[in-house]
Design an enzyme around this catalytic site. Structure first.
Site, PDB file in Angstrom:
ATOM      1  N   TYR A 307       0.865  -1.195   0.000  1.00  0.00           N
ATOM      2  CA  TYR A 307       0.000   0.000   0.000  1.00  0.00           C
ATOM      3  C   TYR A 307       0.899   1.242   0.000  1.00  0.00           C
ATOM      4  O   TYR A 307       0.791   2.111   0.866  1.00  0.00           O
ATOM      5  CB  TYR A 307      -0.949   0.027   1.203  1.00  0.00           C
ATOM      6  CG  TYR A 307      -1.681  -1.266   1.460  1.00  0.00           C
ATOM      7  CD1 TYR A 307      -2.869  -1.559   0.801  1.00  0.00           C
ATOM      8  CD2 TYR A 307      -1.173  -2.210   2.357  1.00  0.00           C
ATOM      9  CE1 TYR A 307      -3.543  -2.753   1.038  1.00  0.00           C
ATOM     10  CE2 TYR A 307      -1.829  -3.406   2.589  1.00  0.00           C
ATOM     11  CZ  TYR A 307      -3.013  -3.673   1.935  1.00  0.00           C
ATOM     12  OH  TYR A 307      -3.663  -4.852   2.180  1.00  0.00           O
ATOM     13  N   GLU A 328       1.068  -1.248  -4.845  1.00  0.00           N
ATOM     14  CA  GLU A 328       0.005  -0.247  -4.735  1.00  0.00           C
ATOM     15  C   GLU A 328      -1.042  -0.493  -5.820  1.00  0.00           C
ATOM     16  O   GLU A 328      -0.713  -0.821  -6.953  1.00  0.00           O
ATOM     17  CB  GLU A 328       0.648   1.149  -4.863  1.00  0.00           C
ATOM     18  CG  GLU A 328      -0.245   2.285  -5.291  1.00  0.00           C
ATOM     19  CD  GLU A 328      -1.321   2.639  -4.280  1.00  0.00           C
ATOM     20  OE1 GLU A 328      -1.037   2.629  -3.072  1.00  0.00           O
ATOM     21  OE2 GLU A 328      -2.466   2.890  -4.709  1.00  0.00           O
ATOM     22  N   CYS A 403      -4.570   3.749   9.926  1.00  0.00           N
ATOM     23  CA  CYS A 403      -5.392   4.937  10.177  1.00  0.00           C
ATOM     24  C   CYS A 403      -6.708   4.544  10.840  1.00  0.00           C
ATOM     25  O   CYS A 403      -7.593   5.380  10.996  1.00  0.00           O
ATOM     26  CB  CYS A 403      -5.635   5.705   8.881  1.00  0.00           C
ATOM     27  SG  CYS A 403      -6.382   4.712   7.596  1.00  0.00           S
TER      28      CYS A 403
HETATM   29  N1  SAH Z   1       1.968   4.688   2.316  1.00  0.00           N
HETATM   30  C1  SAH Z   1       1.422   5.727   1.484  1.00  0.00           C
HETATM   31  C2  SAH Z   1      -0.063   5.544   1.138  1.00  0.00           C
HETATM   32  C3  SAH Z   1      -0.969   5.092   2.227  1.00  0.00           C
HETATM   33  S1  SAH Z   1      -2.693   5.287   1.872  1.00  0.00           S
HETATM   34  C4  SAH Z   1       1.658   7.096   2.100  1.00  0.00           C
HETATM   35  O1  SAH Z   1       2.001   7.196   3.283  1.00  0.00           O
HETATM   36  O2  SAH Z   1       1.505   8.090   1.401  1.00  0.00           O
HETATM   37  C5  SAH Z   1      -3.179   3.662   1.405  1.00  0.00           C
HETATM   38  C6  SAH Z   1      -2.856   3.328  -0.026  1.00  0.00           C
HETATM   39  O3  SAH Z   1      -3.367   2.015  -0.279  1.00  0.00           O
HETATM   40  C7  SAH Z   1      -3.486   4.223  -1.088  1.00  0.00           C
HETATM   41  O4  SAH Z   1      -2.475   4.701  -1.933  1.00  0.00           O
HETATM   42  C8  SAH Z   1      -4.455   3.306  -1.850  1.00  0.00           C
HETATM   43  O5  SAH Z   1      -4.529   3.589  -3.228  1.00  0.00           O
HETATM   44  C9  SAH Z   1      -3.824   1.950  -1.623  1.00  0.00           C
HETATM   45  N2  SAH Z   1      -4.721   0.783  -1.724  1.00  0.00           N
HETATM   46  C10 SAH Z   1      -6.028   0.695  -1.389  1.00  0.00           C
HETATM   47  N3  SAH Z   1      -6.489  -0.559  -1.549  1.00  0.00           N
HETATM   48  C11 SAH Z   1      -5.437  -1.298  -2.009  1.00  0.00           C
HETATM   49  C12 SAH Z   1      -5.279  -2.678  -2.373  1.00  0.00           C
HETATM   50  N4  SAH Z   1      -6.299  -3.528  -2.287  1.00  0.00           N
HETATM   51  N5  SAH Z   1      -4.062  -3.087  -2.777  1.00  0.00           N
HETATM   52  C13 SAH Z   1      -3.023  -2.218  -2.856  1.00  0.00           C
HETATM   53  N6  SAH Z   1      -3.121  -0.915  -2.538  1.00  0.00           N
HETATM   54  C14 SAH Z   1      -4.305  -0.449  -2.118  1.00  0.00           C
END
Ligand code: SAH
Length: 447
Positions: A307, A328, A403
């Site tokens: 993620y 991601e 979160c």
């Molecule tokens: N670590 C990063 C983003 C965290 S937010 C930062 O700190 O900026 C969570 C992220 O998970 C988002 O970018 C969202 O697009 C992604 N996401 C949501 N569902 C997902 C899934 N099933 N598989 C992979 N990524 C996912």
């Protein structure tokens, strides 16, 4: 007990939306604007067999933790606990995490929530809804639990320039009678105004989200905006879809570039309108430092960052590890992560686009292993198969950035039942005056 009765009640707790909770004649009473420990006088609304709403008439005995709201927009639904002393907000957030873990039988110590010295004007992104009204287009935030607009140019958690930019856009809209969005009719020109600033670069971006291609009087808007040299990017984003999604997928650059730069943890990131970027820059640095310290990297590790968004955590990790693998869902974010890695000269990274629940098992099947895994999932937490595959890779350390304390607790139950010890849980306040709380949990493989 009946409608419009004025009653006195003692508040004992807060809901996860920030409303006070009291008990009256066997019913739970919800009172917006009341704090635990307070005796308040309320007028009853919506009386149901088990619960009722109370409109706050007077605070008879104020809580010692009550303060004057730091922001003058009481009616806005953005900040739920602006009337709670900041130190008490931090205690409440730690308690929320403790309660979520305890509810699932987890007994880990939860550290004190790391807060800001100056918890104001912290947001680097603002989203103003634009609506059609009888007096022309109006911009504002939504009132609590509604789509009624509240004019909030000088929002207390936005930097000062926000108010000037919002007023400039409003003047332009009204001068040319450009229509705001009508949700019911799905008509109008402008739906949202989004502002974003690179806190350390000083660069600002202004995004006009329109319903269709048409955007009249752009030259006049750009002339009005010319007095803001901070604006490095003015973009039209087109979102023809109904629903709550803010941004569409197509951008048209009206001035400058499509994105702005910002510096985070000493790294340079390029932010286009659709890029996810944490909204509180100083606290993001605190959060990432906590996550990084929990990884305990020596320089020889392969680290998974699941993620990963635009690769912000990945690149911090890459400076201290042998190799980082980021995963991601959003393909544009992965493109941005690759570009960010290249811009920062970090060639020990690789990024994979796709759902973690598909990509992580596929990488494992292809022979990938991790010494350390970082996850930072959306509110619903990790899919079970992501947790299972992580366990199969048997990393020595798992760092869970969350979160949502409830989904964190659920996933920690699974991980601690399968050979990992919960070493620390560190809440970080990314969203002062709201009830959101972010946490970094660190787990080590046992045995
Ligand atoms: N670590 C990063 C983003 C965290 S937010 C930062 O700190 O900026 C969570 C992220 O998970 C988002 O970018 C969202 O697009 C992604 N996401 C949501 N569902 C997902 C899934 N099933 N598989 C992979 N990524 C996912």
């Amino acid at each position: 007990m009946s409608l419009n009765d004025a009653v006195t009640v003692t508040i004992t707790d807060l809901t996860d939306k920030g409303d006070g909770i009291g008990q009256l004649d066997g019913r739970t009473l919800y009172v917006s604007g009341a704090l635990p420990g307070e005796q308040v006088q309320v007028r009853l609304h919506g009386v149901k067999p088990k619960y009722a709403q109370g409109e706050l008439l007077a605070v008879l005995t104020p809580s010692v933790e009550r303060v004057a709201n730091f922001c003058r927009h009481d009616e806005c639904g953005g900040c739920q606990i602006g009337i709670l002393d900041y130190a008490a907000q931090l205690r409440l957030k730690r308690q929320r995490v403790q309660q979520a873990l305890a509810a699932k039988g987890l007994s880990a110590e939860v550290a004190a929530c790391l807060g800001m010295d100056e918890p104001y004007a912290y947001r680097n992104k603002a989203l103003y809804a634009v609506q059609a009204t009888a007096n022309g287009a109006e911009l504002g935030f939504f009132r609590k639990q509604s789509h009624d607009l509240v004019r909030c140019d000088d929002c207390g958690i936005q930097p000062a320039l926000t108010a000037e930019l919002v007023a400039t856009v409003r003047d332009w809209l009204q001068a040319h009678d450009i229509a705001g969005y009508d949700e019911a009719a799905h008509s109008g020109t402008l739906r949202y105004l989004m502002l974003r600033d690179g806190r350390l670069s000083g660069q600002w971006q202004l995004v006009l989200v329109t319903l269709g291609e048409a955007l009249p009087e752009v030259d006049d808007l750009l002339a009005r905006l010319a007095r803001f040299p901070q604006l490095h990017s003015v973009v039209q984003n087109i979102n023809p879809q109904r629903g709550n999604r803010i941004l569409g997928f197509s951008n048209r650059v009206l001035h400058g570039e499509e994105g702005i730069h910002d510096t985070l943890c000493g790294l340079d990131f390029y932010l286009t309108p659709l890029a996810f970027y944490q909204i509180n820059p100083p606290q993001t640095a605190v959060l990432y430092q906590q996550a990084l310290a929990a990884c305990g990297l020596g320089g020889d590790e392969t680290v998974f960052d699941i993620y990963c968004g635009i690769g912000t955590i990945s690149l911090c990790l890459a400076r201290q590890a042998r190799r980082v693998v980021g995963i991601e869902l959003v393909p544009e974010a992965i493109d941005a992560a690759r570009a960010n890695a290249e811009r920062n000269g970090l060639d020990n990274t690789e990024f994979h686009a796709g759902a973690a629940e598909a990509v992580v098992p596929a990488l494992y099947a292809a022979g990938y292993r991790a010494d350390v895994v970082v996850v930072d999932p959306p509110r619903k937490g990790c899919e079970r198969v992501v947790l299972e595959t992580m366990l199969q890779m048997a990393p020595r350390t798992l760092v869970y950035v969350s979160c949502d304390p409830d989904s964190l607790a659920r996933d920690l139950v699974y991980l601690t039942a399968h050979g990992y010890g919960l070493e620390s849980v560190q809440p970080v306040d990314m969203f002062p005056h709201t009830l959101h709380v972010e946490s970094v949990a660190c787990l080590r493989r046992l045995g």
